[in-house]
Enzyme design. Structure first.
Site, PDB file in Angstrom:
ATOM      1  N   ASP A 153       4.047   0.980  12.273  1.00  0.00           N
ATOM      2  CA  ASP A 153       3.307  -0.283  11.890  1.00  0.00           C
ATOM      3  C   ASP A 153       3.086  -1.471  12.199  1.00  0.00           C
ATOM      4  OD1 ASP A 153       2.375   1.991  10.601  1.00  0.00           O
ATOM      5  OD2 ASP A 153       2.642   1.902   8.530  1.00  0.00           O
ATOM      6  N   LYS A 194       0.579  -1.272   0.146  1.00  0.00           N
ATOM      7  CA  LYS A 194      -0.049   0.341  -0.137  1.00  0.00           C
ATOM      8  C   LYS A 194       1.092   1.203  -0.104  1.00  0.00           C
ATOM      9  CE  LYS A 194      -1.684   1.239   3.441  1.00  0.00           C
ATOM     10  NZ  LYS A 194      -1.536   2.945   4.516  1.00  0.00           N
ATOM     11  N   ASN A 195       1.858   2.046   1.293  1.00  0.00           N
ATOM     12  CA  ASN A 195       2.784   2.720   1.385  1.00  0.00           C
ATOM     13  C   ASN A 195       3.832   2.551  -0.008  1.00  0.00           C
ATOM     14  OD1 ASN A 195       1.190   3.274   3.500  1.00  0.00           O
ATOM     15  ND2 ASN A 195       3.283   1.437   5.013  1.00  0.00           N
ATOM     16  N   ARG A 209      -8.749   0.399   4.109  1.00  0.00           N
ATOM     17  CA  ARG A 209      -7.285   0.633   3.704  1.00  0.00           C
ATOM     18  C   ARG A 209      -6.368   0.875   3.335  1.00  0.00           C
ATOM     19  NH1 ARG A 209      -5.882   4.876   7.608  1.00  0.00           N
ATOM     20  NH2 ARG A 209      -4.538   5.899   5.795  1.00  0.00           N
ATOM     21  N   ILE A 220       8.226   6.826  17.401  1.00  0.00           N
ATOM     22  CA  ILE A 220       7.915   7.359  16.007  1.00  0.00           C
ATOM     23  C   ILE A 220       6.587   8.775  16.253  1.00  0.00           C
ATOM     24  CG2 ILE A 220       7.461   7.188  13.774  1.00  0.00           C
ATOM     25  CD1 ILE A 220      10.734   6.122  14.506  1.00  0.00           C
ATOM     26  N   CYS A 223      -5.632   8.754   9.700  1.00  0.00           N
ATOM     27  CA  CYS A 223      -5.349   7.941  11.061  1.00  0.00           C
ATOM     28  C   CYS A 223      -4.852   9.079  12.246  1.00  0.00           C
ATOM     29  CB  CYS A 223      -4.006   6.197  11.657  1.00  0.00           C
ATOM     30  SG  CYS A 223      -5.591   4.945   9.880  1.00  0.00           S
ATOM     31  N   ARG A 240       1.948  14.790  12.617  1.00  0.00           N
ATOM     32  CA  ARG A 240       2.843  14.265  11.552  1.00  0.00           C
ATOM     33  C   ARG A 240       2.592  15.864  10.587  1.00  0.00           C
ATOM     34  NH1 ARG A 240       0.756   8.371   9.789  1.00  0.00           N
ATOM     35  NH2 ARG A 240      -1.474   8.817   9.255  1.00  0.00           N
ATOM     36  N   PRO A 241       2.856  16.278  10.844  1.00  0.00           N
ATOM     37  CA  PRO A 241       3.239  17.978   9.793  1.00  0.00           C
ATOM     38  C   PRO A 241       3.858  17.895   8.848  1.00  0.00           C
ATOM     39  CG  PRO A 241       5.055  17.790  11.642  1.00  0.00           C
ATOM     40  CD  PRO A 241       4.209  17.090  11.974  1.00  0.00           C
ATOM     41  N   VAL A 242       3.193  18.597   7.874  1.00  0.00           N
ATOM     42  CA  VAL A 242       3.828  18.478   6.475  1.00  0.00           C
ATOM     43  C   VAL A 242       5.096  19.535   6.613  1.00  0.00           C
ATOM     44  CG1 VAL A 242       1.690  17.796   5.428  1.00  0.00           C
ATOM     45  CG2 VAL A 242       2.386  20.812   5.487  1.00  0.00           C
ATOM     46  N   ASP A 243       6.052  19.791   7.487  1.00  0.00           N
ATOM     47  CA  ASP A 243       7.026  20.930   7.649  1.00  0.00           C
ATOM     48  C   ASP A 243       8.139  20.384   7.185  1.00  0.00           C
ATOM     49  OD1 ASP A 243       7.178  19.393   9.807  1.00  0.00           O
ATOM     50  OD2 ASP A 243       8.099  20.824  10.935  1.00  0.00           O
ATOM     51  N   LEU A 244       8.212  19.236   6.601  1.00  0.00           N
ATOM     52  CA  LEU A 244       9.239  18.749   6.136  1.00  0.00           C
ATOM     53  C   LEU A 244       9.721  18.672   4.540  1.00  0.00           C
ATOM     54  CD1 LEU A 244      10.754  16.110   8.721  1.00  0.00           C
ATOM     55  CD2 LEU A 244      11.783  18.501   8.413  1.00  0.00           C
ATOM     56  N   ARG A 274      -3.240  11.079   4.409  1.00  0.00           N
ATOM     57  CA  ARG A 274      -2.018  11.469   4.492  1.00  0.00           C
ATOM     58  C   ARG A 274      -1.153  12.170   3.137  1.00  0.00           C
ATOM     59  NH1 ARG A 274      -0.944  14.533   8.513  1.00  0.00           N
ATOM     60  NH2 ARG A 274       1.427  15.141   7.718  1.00  0.00           N
TER      61      ARG A 274
END
Length: 421
Positions: free
Chosen positions: A309, A22-23, A401, A331, A118, A123-127, A94
């Protein structure tokens, strides 16, 4: 709302085919936006998240044709009709943020809603944004959207030093860098197999990438990419989940289509716990013997460490181990929400911050429980395999999912698992 009922007490015996990852697939699909030629993905899993990414790409103007019952995805992005990824789609997942880099690299601008997914911690998108800024993009957060624009002449190569390891940010930066002017170096890059799989696909499309699978990626930008056909790698998290299943339920199961290299950290822990593991001509076999499971001390870490996971599934197994086990979640800070549900089944778990102490019990009892996220949902089903009586797991839309035909795969090995509608 669908529920899954599990009646425990049946050892497992048989084989389970591991689906495509999936990932990996969720990163490969947006790569089609980098070229006007078709990208064909084989060994694609049939999951709700793949359907969501298909919907998102279609909203941008892509043509996505599922072939061979959805096992093959033919994606064409010859014409991009929209550069806006709407909240109504992005909020579901995400991985939707991964369209930002390809749109910015090929078309010079994009508007992407801040993503959902989830509820397992921040889990910010700043990176992601840091990487695009390093390549010269102008970014603005407005009305819940990332508004991004490349400089005149397109993105430029840069040295990107991530302060933290991020799979998604590495994937986004990697895709954007393939069409940037000059050389891009990504330091402290994620090393997951899914990153190497994406790099292999991009290379097949004409990208120039070195260092895949290491902490440093070097990308020489090219003027354009072309189409390709690429097989999605096996899903190591699905594989690990089904390796844990006979550890909980007893019995012996062969996992086909995937090998030990994908799952080394779990392999070592299962052997430490007393499971019998062997490589076979078609995959791996896991066998639970008569001896009690041994307790473990496990810390989740970026690859090649123990994957977050698989933490929930391992916790379900350790509820039955002899003695005290310790799980440290490094994590995500909010990923023990399955613990109270396991306690409802008779588990003895004490959570303090990012550490969970599990004292093994002689047996679990079936109970009504509620899934809080994708991996938590499957951990409760695994626990139900060993519980006395019936366990009913609600909110299993999370499960759909990330796990393809779970009831069918477990039932084929002798489990009593049924979906209630």
């Amino acid at each position: 709302m669908d529920r899954i009922a599990v009646t425990g007490g049946r050892p497992l015996s048989g084989e389970i085919a591991v689906s495509g990852a999936k990932n990996a697939c969720l990163a490969l699909m947006p790569a089609a936006l980098l070229t006007d030629a078709p990208l064909t993905l084989t060994n694609a899993p049939r999951l709700a998240d793949i359907a969501t990414m298909t919907e998102l790409l279609a909203s941008l103007g892509c043509e996505v044709a599922p072939l061979q019952g959805g096992r093959v995805l033919a994606i064409g992005a010859e014409t991009i009709a929209s550069h806006r990824a709407d909240y109504d789609i992005v909020r579901k997942m995400r991985a939707s943020i991964l369209v930002l880099g390809p749109l910015l690299a090929r078309h010079g601008h994009a508007e992407v809603s801040l993503p959902g997914g989830c509820a397992i911690g921040a889990r910010p998108v700043d990176l992601h944004l840091m990487a695009f800024e390093a390549m010269g993009a102008e970014l603005e957060l407005r009305d819940g959207y990332v508004h991004a624009r490349a400089p005149a002449g397109g993105l430029k190569g840069a040295v990107i030093r991530f302060p933290l390891v991020s799979v998604g940010a590495t994937e986004n930066a990697l895709m954007a860098a393939t069409l940037a002017r000059g050389t891009t170096v990504i330091e402290n890059a994620a090393q997951e197999p899914e990153i190497a799989d994406l790099a292999a696909c991009l290379t097949a499309m004409g990208a120039r990438i070195s260092g895949a699978g290491t902490a440093t990626l070097t990308i020489e930008g090219v003027d354009a990419l072309h189409g390709a056909t690429h097989p999605v790698i096996a899903d190591r998290i699905e594989m690990g989940t089904y390796m844990i299943a006979p550890a909980i339920a007893g019995g012996s199961v062969e996992l086909t289509g995937a090998g030990r290299p994908l799952i080394g950290a779990l392999w070592d822990r299962l052997e430490e716990a007393g499971l019998g593991l062997e490589e076979t001509a078609r995959g791996v076999r896991v066998t639970r013997g008569e001896s009690p499971l041994r307790p473990l001390h496990v810390i989740t870490e970026p690859y090649p460490g123990f994957p977050t996971d698989l933490q929930a599934q391992l916790m379900a197994m350790l509820t039955l181990a002899g003695g005290e086990s310790v799980l440290e979640e490094r994590i995500f800070e909010n990923r023990f929400m399955h613990a109270p549900e396991l306690i409802r089944m008779g588990a003895r778990i004490d959570v303090h911050g990012g550490t969970a102490k599990i004292n093994g019990v002689a047996g679990l009892r079936g109970a009504p429980v509620m899934a809080t996220d994708l991996r938590a949902s499957v951990s409760l089903i695994l626990a139900g395999l060993a519980a006395e009586g019936e366990t009913v797991v609600s909110r299993v839309y999370h499960l759909d999912r990330g796990y393809e035909r779970l009831e069918e795969k477990l039932s084929a090995c002798g489990a009593q698992v049924e979906r209630l509608r």
